[in-house]
Write an enzyme that holds these catalytic residues in place. Structure first.
Site, short mmCIF file in Angstrom:
data_model
loop_
_atom_site.label_atom_id
_atom_site.label_comp_id
_atom_site.label_asym_id
_atom_site.label_seq_id
_atom_site.Cartn_x
_atom_site.Cartn_y
_atom_site.Cartn_z
CG HIS A 158 0.06 6.10 6.40
ND1 HIS A 158 -0.63 6.81 5.53
CD2 HIS A 158 0.50 4.98 5.54
CE1 HIS A 158 -0.85 6.62 4.32
NE2 HIS A 158 -0.18 5.47 4.29
CG ASP A 193 2.53 6.27 -0.81
OD1 ASP A 193 3.63 5.39 -0.54
OD2 ASP A 193 1.44 5.90 -0.67
CG HIS A 195 -2.00 4.68 0.63
ND1 HIS A 195 -1.16 3.63 0.22
CD2 HIS A 195 -3.50 3.85 0.66
CE1 HIS A 195 -1.81 2.55 -0.19
NE2 HIS A 195 -3.36 2.65 -0.10
CG ASP A 282 2.07 2.89 -2.86
OD1 ASP A 282 2.38 3.78 -3.09
OD2 ASP A 282 1.43 2.80 -1.52
#
Length: 342
Positions: A158, A193, A195, A282
């Site tokens: 990120h 991931d 996200h 995740d």
């Protein structure tokens, strides 16, 4: 397969973040390291300490202005009367193409996308060693290893060239890709991931030498909200070199593997000479974030499928949060990829 990790990475210990406006315990805990180390060892990996590689490989993808901020902001923040124990921004610019603030408060807002990346006394050092683990893994692959795993914590995908966000400070996957570019004319980054890897996308969005592909929960109602949509294809020379595959919430193994097949077609058409896998665990059905529903056997299938690309591969740890199966999920992925053979 070799794995790289330094104990300094555990020292970053964020206490809280804001979720839906409410303070919550920060899920990016040092305990993640112990579970991931156990998972890597169960897959037969040998853990090695990386060298100090200096700022060079990091500065290749992050601005000097931003790195100076990360290194010094905590000490500056402590001089503010009544400031919080950790650096957490309370103001953000609506545009970042104007003047640069001189104050610590203004710079925190400028360089931190959200309230989920608090900076404490140990953050800078932990982030450096996390990035150096990725550099070491990339150098191992460049030296002839078919693959290597970097246990990167704090994670990185990120983080933009000059912005932290979502628990991330230095973009370890981008750093690894840029190191690989020293030998490889074209490098692909495959982000699995939960996200979207918005920082990774941003770093390479206008570049045709690094293909960025991300599978993730649809951001229309999920973090990071403003990035990760299917119509984001790159810009300028990088147009057509970014490929997003947003998945409906709660998608399981079958949907994830189907999207992965589409990702592989794009990777094949790019003909990369090396691959970076931004490995988030995740997407697991029992992860605290609860966005997707990949199973532990599903991670083994994902690892096996990616190994089938037959590319020199750096595996960089991204997300995956505290739950009973965290280590097992890493073991499953690495074993599926071929960890016991390496």
């Amino acid at each position: 397969m070799k794995a790289f990790y330094a104990e300094e990475q555990k020292r970053h210990d964020p206490k809280a973040f804001l979720s839906s406006g409410a303070p919550q315990p920060n899920p990016e805990k040092p305990e993640r390291v112990e579970r991931l180390l156990a998972g890597a060892r169960s897959a037969g990996l040998t853990i090695e300490r990386p060298k100090n590689h200096g700022l060079g490989p990091i500065a290749a993808v992050h601005t000097p202005e931003y790195l100076d901020f990360l290194e010094h902001i905590f000490a500056r923040w402590q001089r503010i009367e009544g400031a919080s124990a950790e650096v957490i921004p309370n103001i953000h610019p609506i545009a970042r193409d104007g003047s640069y603030p001189a104050s610590a408060v203004g710079q925190a807002g400028y360089h931190m996308a959200d309230t989920a990346c608090p900076i404490s006394a140990e953050t800078w050092n932990s982030a450096l060693w996390s990035a150096w683990s990725a550099v070491e893994a990339a150098e191992a692959v460049m030296a002839g290893a078919p693959s290597a795993y970097a246990l990167c914590r704090p994670p990185g995908h990120h983080a933009f060239a000059d912005i932290a966000g979502g628990f991330c400070f230095i973009n370890n996957s981008a750093v690894a890709a840029q190191v690989l570019r020293g030998q490889a004319a074209r490098v692909a980054i495959l982000d699995v991931d939960l996200h979207h890897g918005n920082g990774t996308q941003g770093i390479f969005y206008a570049r045709p030498d690094v293909l960025t592909v991300s599978l993730h929960a649809d951001p229309v109602r999920f973090y990071p909200f403003f990035w990760g949509h299917a119509d984001e294809r790159g810009e300028g020379p990088g147009l057509g070199y970014n490929f997003n595959l947003p998945l409906p919430r709660k998608s399981g193994d079958a949907a994830f593997l189907e999207a992965l097949a589409s990702a592989f077609r794009r990777v094949h058409s790019f003909a990369p000479e090396a691959l970076v896998v931004a490995l988030g665990l995740d997407a697991f059905e029992g992860d605290p974030f609860g966005g997707l529903s990949v199973t532990t056997p599903g991670f083994a299938r994902i690892g096996e499928a990616i190994a089938g690309l037959g590319l020199p591969t750096v595996i960089v740890q991204e997300g995956g949060y505290l739950c009973d199966a965290l280590g097992d999920n890493l073991t499953a992925f690495l074993t599926g990829f071929g960890g016991k053979k390496g």
